[in-house]
Write a protein that holds these residues in place. Structure first.
Motif, PDB file in Angstrom:
ATOM      1  N   TYR A   1     -40.658 -71.805 -18.187  1.00  0.00           N
ATOM      2  CA  TYR A   1     -40.504 -70.324 -17.657  1.00  0.00           C
ATOM      3  C   TYR A   1     -39.869 -69.425 -17.692  1.00  0.00           C
ATOM      4  CZ  TYR A   1     -35.176 -71.298 -17.618  1.00  0.00           C
ATOM      5  OH  TYR A   1     -33.725 -71.706 -17.606  1.00  0.00           O
ATOM      6  N   THR A   2     -38.845 -69.516 -18.567  1.00  0.00           N
ATOM      7  CA  THR A   2     -38.968 -67.567 -19.671  1.00  0.00           C
ATOM      8  C   THR A   2     -39.958 -66.829 -19.773  1.00  0.00           C
ATOM      9  OG1 THR A   2     -36.367 -68.122 -19.913  1.00  0.00           O
ATOM     10  CG2 THR A   2     -36.996 -66.271 -20.920  1.00  0.00           C
ATOM     11  N   ARG A   3     -40.636 -68.301 -20.650  1.00  0.00           N
ATOM     12  CA  ARG A   3     -42.389 -67.698 -21.151  1.00  0.00           C
ATOM     13  C   ARG A   3     -42.781 -66.784 -20.146  1.00  0.00           C
ATOM     14  NH1 ARG A   3     -44.291 -69.980 -26.694  1.00  0.00           N
ATOM     15  NH2 ARG A   3     -45.421 -69.199 -25.962  1.00  0.00           N
ATOM     16  N   VAL A   4     -43.092 -67.645 -19.241  1.00  0.00           N
ATOM     17  CA  VAL A   4     -44.076 -66.988 -18.250  1.00  0.00           C
ATOM     18  C   VAL A   4     -43.247 -65.965 -17.540  1.00  0.00           C
ATOM     19  CG1 VAL A   4     -44.974 -67.991 -15.936  1.00  0.00           C
ATOM     20  CG2 VAL A   4     -45.676 -69.249 -17.402  1.00  0.00           C
ATOM     21  N   MET A   5     -42.021 -66.002 -16.860  1.00  0.00           N
ATOM     22  CA  MET A   5     -41.984 -65.056 -15.888  1.00  0.00           C
ATOM     23  C   MET A   5     -41.465 -63.600 -16.413  1.00  0.00           C
ATOM     24  SD  MET A   5     -41.511 -66.406 -13.001  1.00  0.00           S
ATOM     25  CE  MET A   5     -40.744 -64.670 -11.904  1.00  0.00           C
ATOM     26  N   SER A   6     -41.155 -63.564 -18.290  1.00  0.00           N
ATOM     27  CA  SER A   6     -41.566 -62.708 -18.931  1.00  0.00           C
ATOM     28  C   SER A   6     -42.552 -61.673 -19.161  1.00  0.00           C
ATOM     29  CB  SER A   6     -40.473 -63.119 -20.883  1.00  0.00           C
ATOM     30  OG  SER A   6     -42.369 -63.332 -20.781  1.00  0.00           O
ATOM     31  N   MET A   7     -43.202 -61.979 -18.269  1.00  0.00           N
ATOM     32  CA  MET A   7     -44.816 -61.215 -18.632  1.00  0.00           C
ATOM     33  C   MET A   7     -44.243 -60.245 -17.832  1.00  0.00           C
ATOM     34  SD  MET A   7     -46.288 -62.630 -21.083  1.00  0.00           S
ATOM     35  CE  MET A   7     -47.935 -61.607 -20.391  1.00  0.00           C
ATOM     36  N   ASN A   8     -43.657 -60.226 -16.244  1.00  0.00           N
ATOM     37  CA  ASN A   8     -43.241 -59.089 -15.607  1.00  0.00           C
ATOM     38  C   ASN A   8     -41.271 -58.820 -15.871  1.00  0.00           C
ATOM     39  OD1 ASN A   8     -41.999 -57.599 -13.986  1.00  0.00           O
ATOM     40  ND2 ASN A   8     -43.117 -58.001 -12.520  1.00  0.00           N
ATOM     41  N   PRO A   9     -40.881 -58.769 -17.268  1.00  0.00           N
ATOM     42  CA  PRO A   9     -39.614 -58.744 -17.805  1.00  0.00           C
ATOM     43  C   PRO A   9     -38.616 -57.862 -16.467  1.00  0.00           C
ATOM     44  CG  PRO A   9     -40.604 -57.047 -19.261  1.00  0.00           C
ATOM     45  CD  PRO A   9     -41.508 -57.568 -18.245  1.00  0.00           C
ATOM     46  N   GLU A  10     -39.449 -56.711 -15.905  1.00  0.00           N
ATOM     47  CA  GLU A  10     -38.610 -55.977 -15.007  1.00  0.00           C
ATOM     48  C   GLU A  10     -37.586 -56.782 -13.470  1.00  0.00           C
ATOM     49  OE1 GLU A  10     -40.420 -53.492 -17.389  1.00  0.00           O
ATOM     50  OE2 GLU A  10     -41.248 -54.406 -16.433  1.00  0.00           O
TER      51      GLU A  10
ATOM     52  N   ILE B   1     -25.445 -62.622  -5.831  1.00  0.00           N
ATOM     53  CA  ILE B   1     -24.723 -64.140  -4.623  1.00  0.00           C
ATOM     54  C   ILE B   1     -23.971 -65.053  -5.219  1.00  0.00           C
ATOM     55  CG2 ILE B   1     -25.977 -66.271  -3.688  1.00  0.00           C
ATOM     56  CD1 ILE B   1     -28.255 -64.403  -3.862  1.00  0.00           C
ATOM     57  N   THR B   2     -23.734 -65.319  -6.340  1.00  0.00           N
ATOM     58  CA  THR B   2     -23.541 -66.649  -6.863  1.00  0.00           C
ATOM     59  C   THR B   2     -21.618 -66.266  -6.761  1.00  0.00           C
ATOM     60  OG1 THR B   2     -24.919 -67.141  -8.549  1.00  0.00           O
ATOM     61  CG2 THR B   2     -22.365 -67.981  -9.245  1.00  0.00           C
TER      62      THR B   2
ATOM     63  N   PHE C   1     -34.426 -60.812 -10.512  1.00  0.00           N
ATOM     64  CA  PHE C   1     -34.426 -61.239  -9.841  1.00  0.00           C
ATOM     65  C   PHE C   1     -32.974 -62.281 -10.858  1.00  0.00           C
ATOM     66  CE2 PHE C   1     -33.531 -66.396 -10.631  1.00  0.00           C
ATOM     67  CZ  PHE C   1     -33.800 -66.835  -9.386  1.00  0.00           C
ATOM     68  N   GLU C   2     -32.731 -61.676 -11.750  1.00  0.00           N
ATOM     69  CA  GLU C   2     -31.224 -62.345 -11.656  1.00  0.00           C
ATOM     70  C   GLU C   2     -29.988 -61.491 -11.742  1.00  0.00           C
ATOM     71  OE1 GLU C   2     -32.497 -61.897 -16.740  1.00  0.00           O
ATOM     72  OE2 GLU C   2     -32.319 -63.868 -17.569  1.00  0.00           O
ATOM     73  N   ASP C   3     -30.496 -60.181 -11.412  1.00  0.00           N
ATOM     74  CA  ASP C   3     -29.693 -59.235 -11.063  1.00  0.00           C
ATOM     75  C   ASP C   3     -29.006 -59.694  -9.343  1.00  0.00           C
ATOM     76  OD1 ASP C   3     -29.349 -57.816 -13.182  1.00  0.00           O
ATOM     77  OD2 ASP C   3     -30.845 -56.189 -11.797  1.00  0.00           O
ATOM     78  N   LEU C   4     -30.166 -60.046  -8.913  1.00  0.00           N
ATOM     79  CA  LEU C   4     -30.069 -60.854  -7.522  1.00  0.00           C
ATOM     80  C   LEU C   4     -28.929 -62.333  -7.758  1.00  0.00           C
ATOM     81  CD1 LEU C   4     -30.308 -61.218  -4.551  1.00  0.00           C
ATOM     82  CD2 LEU C   4     -32.522 -62.005  -5.589  1.00  0.00           C
TER      83      LEU C   4
ATOM     84  N   ALA D   1     -34.258 -67.735  -2.598  1.00  0.00           N
ATOM     85  CA  ALA D   1     -34.179 -66.280  -3.949  1.00  0.00           C
ATOM     86  C   ALA D   1     -34.886 -68.124  -4.651  1.00  0.00           C
ATOM     87  CB  ALA D   1     -33.725 -66.510  -4.885  1.00  0.00           C
ATOM     88  N   ARG D   2     -34.530 -69.182  -4.647  1.00  0.00           N
ATOM     89  CA  ARG D   2     -34.480 -70.629  -5.138  1.00  0.00           C
ATOM     90  C   ARG D   2     -36.443 -70.384  -4.622  1.00  0.00           C
ATOM     91  NH1 ARG D   2     -34.508 -71.809  -9.533  1.00  0.00           N
ATOM     92  NH2 ARG D   2     -32.541 -70.581  -9.488  1.00  0.00           N
ATOM     93  N   ASN D   3     -36.259 -70.551  -3.575  1.00  0.00           N
ATOM     94  CA  ASN D   3     -37.997 -70.461  -3.323  1.00  0.00           C
ATOM     95  C   ASN D   3     -39.023 -70.285  -3.887  1.00  0.00           C
ATOM     96  OD1 ASN D   3     -38.596 -72.276  -0.530  1.00  0.00           O
ATOM     97  ND2 ASN D   3     -36.658 -71.466  -1.123  1.00  0.00           N
ATOM     98  N   TYR D   4     -38.826 -68.353  -3.848  1.00  0.00           N
ATOM     99  CA  TYR D   4     -39.444 -67.521  -4.884  1.00  0.00           C
ATOM    100  C   TYR D   4     -39.508 -68.023  -5.750  1.00  0.00           C
ATOM    101  CZ  TYR D   4     -39.705 -63.366  -8.453  1.00  0.00           C
ATOM    102  OH  TYR D   4     -40.217 -62.400  -8.855  1.00  0.00           O
ATOM    103  N   PHE D   5     -38.359 -68.439  -7.124  1.00  0.00           N
ATOM    104  CA  PHE D   5     -38.307 -68.206  -8.804  1.00  0.00           C
ATOM    105  C   PHE D   5     -39.061 -69.763  -9.164  1.00  0.00           C
ATOM    106  CE2 PHE D   5     -37.144 -69.485 -12.481  1.00  0.00           C
ATOM    107  CZ  PHE D   5     -37.410 -68.544 -13.045  1.00  0.00           C
ATOM    108  N   SER D   6     -38.977 -70.867  -7.918  1.00  0.00           N
ATOM    109  CA  SER D   6     -39.183 -71.935  -7.981  1.00  0.00           C
ATOM    110  C   SER D   6     -41.380 -72.413  -7.865  1.00  0.00           C
ATOM    111  CB  SER D   6     -39.046 -73.355  -7.024  1.00  0.00           C
ATOM    112  OG  SER D   6     -37.508 -73.598  -7.518  1.00  0.00           O
ATOM    113  N   ARG D   7     -41.117 -71.699  -6.568  1.00  0.00           N
ATOM    114  CA  ARG D   7     -42.976 -71.379  -6.480  1.00  0.00           C
ATOM    115  C   ARG D   7     -43.309 -70.576  -7.479  1.00  0.00           C
ATOM    116  NH1 ARG D   7     -43.077 -73.680  -1.786  1.00  0.00           N
ATOM    117  NH2 ARG D   7     -41.650 -73.473   0.054  1.00  0.00           N
ATOM    118  N   ALA D   8     -42.333 -70.025  -7.991  1.00  0.00           N
ATOM    119  CA  ALA D   8     -43.873 -68.480  -9.077  1.00  0.00           C
ATOM    120  C   ALA D   8     -43.726 -69.365 -10.108  1.00  0.00           C
ATOM    121  CB  ALA D   8     -42.397 -67.099  -8.951  1.00  0.00           C
TER     122      ALA D   8
END
Length: 189
Positions: free
Chosen positions: A33-42, A54-55, A47-50, A156-163
């Motif tokens: 999932y990091t490899r996939v999402m790192s295609m748009n590292p910004e 929250i946490t 997402f990580e900043d969001l 946010a989990r919906n966003y990341f999981s679905r992506a």
């Protein structure tokens, strides 16, 4: 492997190399999932900043319980395994297995169960949420800020999981997740 071509760890540079290095330090491997999402590292960093905003207000336990509930509703094997693994830093395996199999019957507080039900509802039928849903959380002691953060965590989990599901990221099983725990985390899916 994913449906898109990702950068090999040996070829990664810049921000992608930094993301990969963080995974190697945290997990001992680069998650697909990091490899996939790192295609748009910004976007990945945003997402990580969001999540970092929250946490702290919710606390790790509440954040992870919301994440487990949302991931269950989304049938996200990726997130159930990854966040189940993260739960092991603040709860024992037996408690996590009970929560994973059926959080309604796991000895959680009424407030924690309600929070998880709310996260599931956001993930499956957000359009049906009414003021009574948030009033229930408020009646159980959640502040309006916490209700917003629970909502943001689930959304946010919906966003990341679905992506990562849509992009075909392979499911990584953390090495120290036993077969029994994996079975408990994935049983409700």
């Amino acid at each position: 492997m994913s449906y898109i071509r990702t950068v090999e760890p040996s070829e990664a540079t810049g921000e992608v190399a930094e993301l990969y290095a963080e995974d190697l330090e945290d997990h001992g491997y680069v998650a697909d999932y990091t490899r996939v999402m790192s295609m748009n590292p910004e976007a990945f960093r945003a997402f990580e900043d969001l999540m970092r905003t929250i946490t702290p207000n919710l606390g790790k336990r509440r954040y992870e319980l919301v994440t487990l509930a949302a991931a269950q509703a989304l049938h996200s094997t990726h997130c159930r395994l990854a966040h189940g693994h993260k739960c092991l830093t603040f709860m024992d395996v037996d408690e996590l297995e009970r929560i994973a199999r059926d959080y309604h019957d796991a000895g959680l507080s009424e407030a924690e169960v309600a929070m998880m039900e709310y996260a599931e509802k956001i993930s499956t039928e957000a359009h049906t949420i009414t003021e009574s849903d948030t009033a229930r959380l408020r009646d159980l002691g959640f502040t309006d800020r916490e209700i917003v953060d629970i909502t943001l965590a689930a959304a946010a989990r919906n966003y990341f999981s679905r992506a990562i599901q849509a992009l075909g990221a392979a499911v990584d099983v953390p090495a120290d997740v036993s077969d029994r725990l994996r079975g408990a985390l994935l049983a409700p899916l």
